[in-house]
Design an enzyme around this catalytic site. Sequence first.
Site, PDB file in Angstrom:
ATOM      1  N   GLU A 230       6.974   3.405  -2.421  1.00  0.00           N
ATOM      2  CA  GLU A 230       6.360   3.959  -3.628  1.00  0.00           C
ATOM      3  C   GLU A 230       6.644   3.109  -4.864  1.00  0.00           C
ATOM      4  OE1 GLU A 230       4.164   6.051  -3.283  1.00  0.00           O
ATOM      5  OE2 GLU A 230       4.608   6.933  -1.336  1.00  0.00           O
ATOM      6  N   TRP A 241      -3.425  -2.235   4.357  1.00  0.00           N
ATOM      7  CA  TRP A 241      -4.762  -2.251   4.962  1.00  0.00           C
ATOM      8  C   TRP A 241      -5.868  -2.054   3.919  1.00  0.00           C
ATOM      9  CZ3 TRP A 241      -1.355   1.674   4.900  1.00  0.00           C
ATOM     10  CH2 TRP A 241      -1.788   2.923   4.476  1.00  0.00           C
ATOM     11  N   GLN A 257      -5.881  -5.882   8.243  1.00  0.00           N
ATOM     12  CA  GLN A 257      -5.672  -5.001   9.390  1.00  0.00           C
ATOM     13  C   GLN A 257      -6.580  -3.789   9.285  1.00  0.00           C
ATOM     14  OE1 GLN A 257      -1.343  -4.326   8.742  1.00  0.00           O
ATOM     15  NE2 GLN A 257      -1.816  -2.127   8.647  1.00  0.00           N
TER      16      GLN A 257
END
Length: 567
Positions: A230, A241, A257
């Site tokens: 975070e 991704w 990805q």
Amino acid sequence: MKKTIYSLALAFLGLGASLSAEAQTRQCSTMENLAAQLAADPAMAQRMAAIENQTSSFVDNPLALRTSAVVTIPVVVHVLYNTTAQNVSDAQIQSQIAVLNEDFNKLNADVSKTPSAFAGLAANVGIQFVLAKQTPTGAATTGIERKSTTRTSWGTDDAMKKVSTGGLDAWNSAKYLNLWVCNLSGGVLGYAQFPGGAAATDGVVILSSGFGRNGSAAAPFNLGRTATHEVGHWLNLRHIWGDASCGNDLVSDTPTQQTSNGGCPSFPKVTCSNGPNGDMFMNYMDYTDDACMYMFSNGQSSRMNALFATGGARAGLLTSTGGTAPGGGGTPTTPTYCASKGTNVSYEWVDFVQLGSISRTSGANAGYYDGTALGTTVTAGSSQTISYSAGYASTAYTEYWKIYIDYNQDGDFIDSGELVASRSSASASTLTSTFTVPATAKNGKTRLRVVMSDASATTSCNSYSYGETEDYSITISGGTARQSVASAESVGYRIFPNPATDVLNIEVPASIDNKAVTVTVYDVRGAQMKQVSFDGNLLNVGTLAKGVYTLRIADGQQVTHQRFIKE
């Protein structure tokens, strides 16, 4: 018998934990929170676009200078609790700060697990975190504030960030990282606000059972990596991704990805035609379990560091005094250290510690021994060897040793390099560990802490079960003054370029004889880099690995220090 019963209990507990862990997947609501903020504040999109432009300029310019080689960020932890377990302890908070310092400085032990295909991309970001010592109004603080609440859980609407909605208000977000710890609903582990959002809600929120690496932290999110993930968002990193099928995370050296990875995948995992190495699922910005994420990439590091360059969205943190005790100067006060004690020494204890003139053999000491009347002196930059051993009532059990020195004398052991030894052993024989005292260690008396526990998760501030803690005094000489020390540049030395690739220029003031100047380089652990050479004006740094280093410049009149980045 004790260990047999103990092991059986752990086996049953482990079975329950593994069964429950199978149903757990990491849930981060940062992007959902961003969508809500953008809908409520259309101007935020323009602010974020400006931040992206500044970031791109920084990343594209290898000579771009960041104002400080190492950024230290003061942290304030706002704890909101409805149950005792949710009221995370000071020790649990300290453990989380320690994790952040390890992960953002590539000091985490598990970085060695990085597959060789990605090992060269694992980055030392050069960002440190310290609990605030001064409030925005200048009062002394522990950096922790707590509030009991009748509210049993919190959503992701930022209600915990405002007194008006039952929470705790943010401190000046230009000068502090605000970190809220509470019971989040819906299986959410945490969420963060990207740079460019409203100041009143800026910061990071973490589920209390996913915070730190002891206390109420629960597997598989019990190693403090939720906060690492975070805080990565808070420092402008996207999910790896790109939050889309084969999406874009705005970083050039992370493979594309298909989607998030959970649990602990096997390497390589090929998606989006990214073979042969596949997904960088061990990256902190994926969704894998805490035990299976252990790196940021160099590209991610550059993206985060852009925030602290000229015009960067978080550059205000560079001038924050939040991490400095109020008053400053004068005679330093004696720090108060956290408690650390074993509750049972029936089976094992520390029976020998030797470092310099400290040499003590003993029996069990009820879990803690205050040996601060004993001490030794060490020189900054020197190599030291500490010897230690365990005493056993009968069987030699596996013990986990952690040895700390409070080099900056701030009353804790969580700063980079202060864990000087960490190992395990099932032997009563004397063990030895060698460490280098950092050149930047503060002169004067400070604390040496030796912790021996049968639990690997025990840190510097724990009440733990089996084992013992011993404290001693250690005096630093030849280091930095207790009061703030001027940088080399501020006293007349000119050092450029910074970052440097092959050569660092050091211009010596006209009042100083070049022949009297000696230059030594240390890494973030305090280890001397002997492969560099200095010829009077030029320091050859081409043989150094990429990272953050400290120059120690001695000229017969004064000793000064300056940090630099090797690219």
